[in-house]
Design a protein around this motif. Sequence first.
Motif, PDB file in Angstrom:
ATOM      1  N   LEU A  88       6.557  21.739  14.856  1.00 17.80           N
ATOM      2  CA  LEU A  88       6.096  22.613  15.936  1.00 17.80           C
ATOM      3  C   LEU A  88       4.738  23.220  15.610  1.00 17.80           C
ATOM      4  CD1 LEU A  88       9.310  24.491  17.135  1.00 17.80           C
ATOM      5  CD2 LEU A  88       8.029  22.692  18.302  1.00 17.80           C
ATOM      6  N   GLN A  89       4.523  23.558  14.342  1.00 15.50           N
ATOM      7  CA  GLN A  89       3.211  24.073  13.940  1.00 15.50           C
ATOM      8  C   GLN A  89       2.141  23.008  14.194  1.00 15.50           C
ATOM      9  OE1 GLN A  89       2.912  26.217  10.131  1.00 15.50           O
ATOM     10  NE2 GLN A  89       5.141  26.131  10.035  1.00 15.50           N
ATOM     11  N   ILE A  90       2.446  21.770  13.837  1.00 16.91           N
ATOM     12  CA  ILE A  90       1.498  20.663  14.041  1.00 16.91           C
ATOM     13  C   ILE A  90       1.262  20.467  15.539  1.00 16.91           C
ATOM     14  CG2 ILE A  90       1.179  18.171  13.801  1.00 16.91           C
ATOM     15  CD1 ILE A  90       2.847  18.444  11.147  1.00 16.91           C
ATOM     16  N   THR A  91       2.339  20.437  16.307  1.00 20.82           N
ATOM     17  CA  THR A  91       2.235  20.288  17.757  1.00 20.82           C
ATOM     18  C   THR A  91       1.323  21.369  18.326  1.00 20.82           C
ATOM     19  OG1 THR A  91       4.469  19.348  17.883  1.00 20.82           O
ATOM     20  CG2 THR A  91       3.562  20.262  19.913  1.00 20.82           C
TER      21      THR A  91
ATOM     22  N   LYS B 291      -2.248  20.858  20.106  1.00 25.97           N
ATOM     23  CA  LYS B 291      -2.279  21.313  21.494  1.00 25.97           C
ATOM     24  C   LYS B 291      -3.401  22.341  21.694  1.00 25.97           C
ATOM     25  CE  LYS B 291       1.830  22.005  23.203  1.00 25.97           C
ATOM     26  NZ  LYS B 291       3.104  22.651  23.613  1.00 25.97           N
ATOM     27  N   SER B 292      -3.571  23.242  20.743  1.00 29.58           N
ATOM     28  CA  SER B 292      -4.637  24.240  20.833  1.00 29.58           C
ATOM     29  C   SER B 292      -6.007  23.587  20.876  1.00 29.58           C
ATOM     30  CB  SER B 292      -4.575  25.203  19.643  1.00 29.58           C
ATOM     31  OG  SER B 292      -3.431  25.997  19.713  1.00 29.58           O
ATOM     32  N   GLU B 293      -6.203  22.582  20.049  1.00 29.02           N
ATOM     33  CA  GLU B 293      -7.489  21.875  20.029  1.00 29.02           C
ATOM     34  C   GLU B 293      -7.767  21.215  21.377  1.00 29.02           C
ATOM     35  OE1 GLU B 293      -9.902  21.727  17.397  1.00 29.02           O
ATOM     36  OE2 GLU B 293      -8.639  23.437  16.889  1.00 29.02           O
TER      37      GLU B 293
ATOM     38  N   LEU C  72       3.834  14.204  17.049  1.00 26.38           N
ATOM     39  CA  LEU C  72       3.110  13.334  17.972  1.00 26.38           C
ATOM     40  C   LEU C  72       3.992  12.904  19.138  1.00 26.38           C
ATOM     41  CD1 LEU C  72       1.078  11.161  15.437  1.00 26.38           C
ATOM     42  CD2 LEU C  72       0.232  13.044  16.861  1.00 26.38           C
ATOM     43  N   GLU C  73       5.253  12.637  18.865  1.00 29.24           N
ATOM     44  CA  GLU C  73       6.183  12.268  19.934  1.00 29.24           C
ATOM     45  C   GLU C  73       6.374  13.425  20.909  1.00 29.24           C
ATOM     46  OE1 GLU C  73       7.517   9.319  20.951  1.00 29.24           O
ATOM     47  OE2 GLU C  73       6.092   8.584  19.454  1.00 29.24           O
ATOM     48  N   LYS C  74       6.441  14.648  20.389  1.00 30.13           N
ATOM     49  CA  LYS C  74       6.575  15.815  21.258  1.00 30.13           C
ATOM     50  C   LYS C  74       5.333  15.964  22.146  1.00 30.13           C
ATOM     51  CE  LYS C  74       7.728  20.736  21.247  1.00 30.13           C
ATOM     52  NZ  LYS C  74       8.437  20.600  22.520  1.00 30.13           N
ATOM     53  N   LEU C  75       4.159  15.809  21.554  1.00 28.62           N
ATOM     54  CA  LEU C  75       2.921  15.894  22.332  1.00 28.62           C
ATOM     55  C   LEU C  75       2.867  14.791  23.390  1.00 28.62           C
ATOM     56  CD1 LEU C  75       0.480  16.683  19.420  1.00 28.62           C
ATOM     57  CD2 LEU C  75       0.862  18.152  21.409  1.00 28.62           C
ATOM     58  N   LYS C  76       3.362  13.627  23.034  1.00 25.39           N
ATOM     59  CA  LYS C  76       3.398  12.501  23.972  1.00 25.39           C
ATOM     60  C   LYS C  76       4.336  12.818  25.133  1.00 25.39           C
ATOM     61  CE  LYS C  76       4.814   8.046  23.330  1.00 25.39           C
ATOM     62  NZ  LYS C  76       5.129   6.889  22.523  1.00 25.39           N
ATOM     63  N   SER C  77       5.513  13.352  24.825  1.00 31.10           N
ATOM     64  CA  SER C  77       6.485  13.655  25.880  1.00 31.10           C
ATOM     65  C   SER C  77       6.011  14.799  26.781  1.00 31.10           C
ATOM     66  CB  SER C  77       7.848  14.000  25.268  1.00 31.10           C
ATOM     67  OG  SER C  77       7.825  15.255  24.638  1.00 31.10           O
ATOM     68  N   GLU C  78       5.143  15.666  26.256  1.00 29.75           N
ATOM     69  CA  GLU C  78       4.598  16.770  27.059  1.00 29.75           C
ATOM     70  C   GLU C  78       3.355  16.351  27.845  1.00 29.75           C
ATOM     71  OE1 GLU C  78       3.965  20.047  24.364  1.00 29.75           O
ATOM     72  OE2 GLU C  78       6.109  20.383  24.098  1.00 29.75           O
ATOM     73  N   GLY C  79       2.898  15.108  27.643  1.00 31.00           N
ATOM     74  CA  GLY C  79       1.769  14.599  28.413  1.00 31.00           C
ATOM     75  C   GLY C  79       0.396  14.899  27.845  1.00 31.00           C
TER      76      GLY C  79
END
Length: 118
Positions: free
Chosen positions: A15-18, A22-24, A57-64
């Motif tokens: 989650l920290q990585i996500t 995401k912030s960037e 990365l999978e979480k970021l992918k699923s969030e679009g």
Amino acid sequence: MLRKVDKHSGVPAYLQITNMIKSEILLGNLQKGSQLSSIRELQQIFDVNINTVLKALEKLKSEGYIEAEQGVGYFVKKDFDVDKKVIEIIKTCVAKLKDNSIDYYTAILIFEEVWKNE
């Protein structure tokens, strides 16, 4: 800014990585079409297991936020640039909180309560 995860924060590393990636993207530092560093490079940057990077990365992918091109890498899917005026408002707010000796966690609690009630 991408940095090592805080393994003592109580927040799962993925989650920290996500949130860092995401912030960037939200701040416009990573724009549509930008390629993320390789999985191995991200593993070194964040100082975590490769599976943790993949989960983020999978979480970021699923969030679009990102998309994967097999054999090539991960890319920012679309721009989410936050209005610069909003960033300035937040900076002003943070400065006032710090001037009043309000720590980060208290500020988050206040923010959550105000958010819920507005």
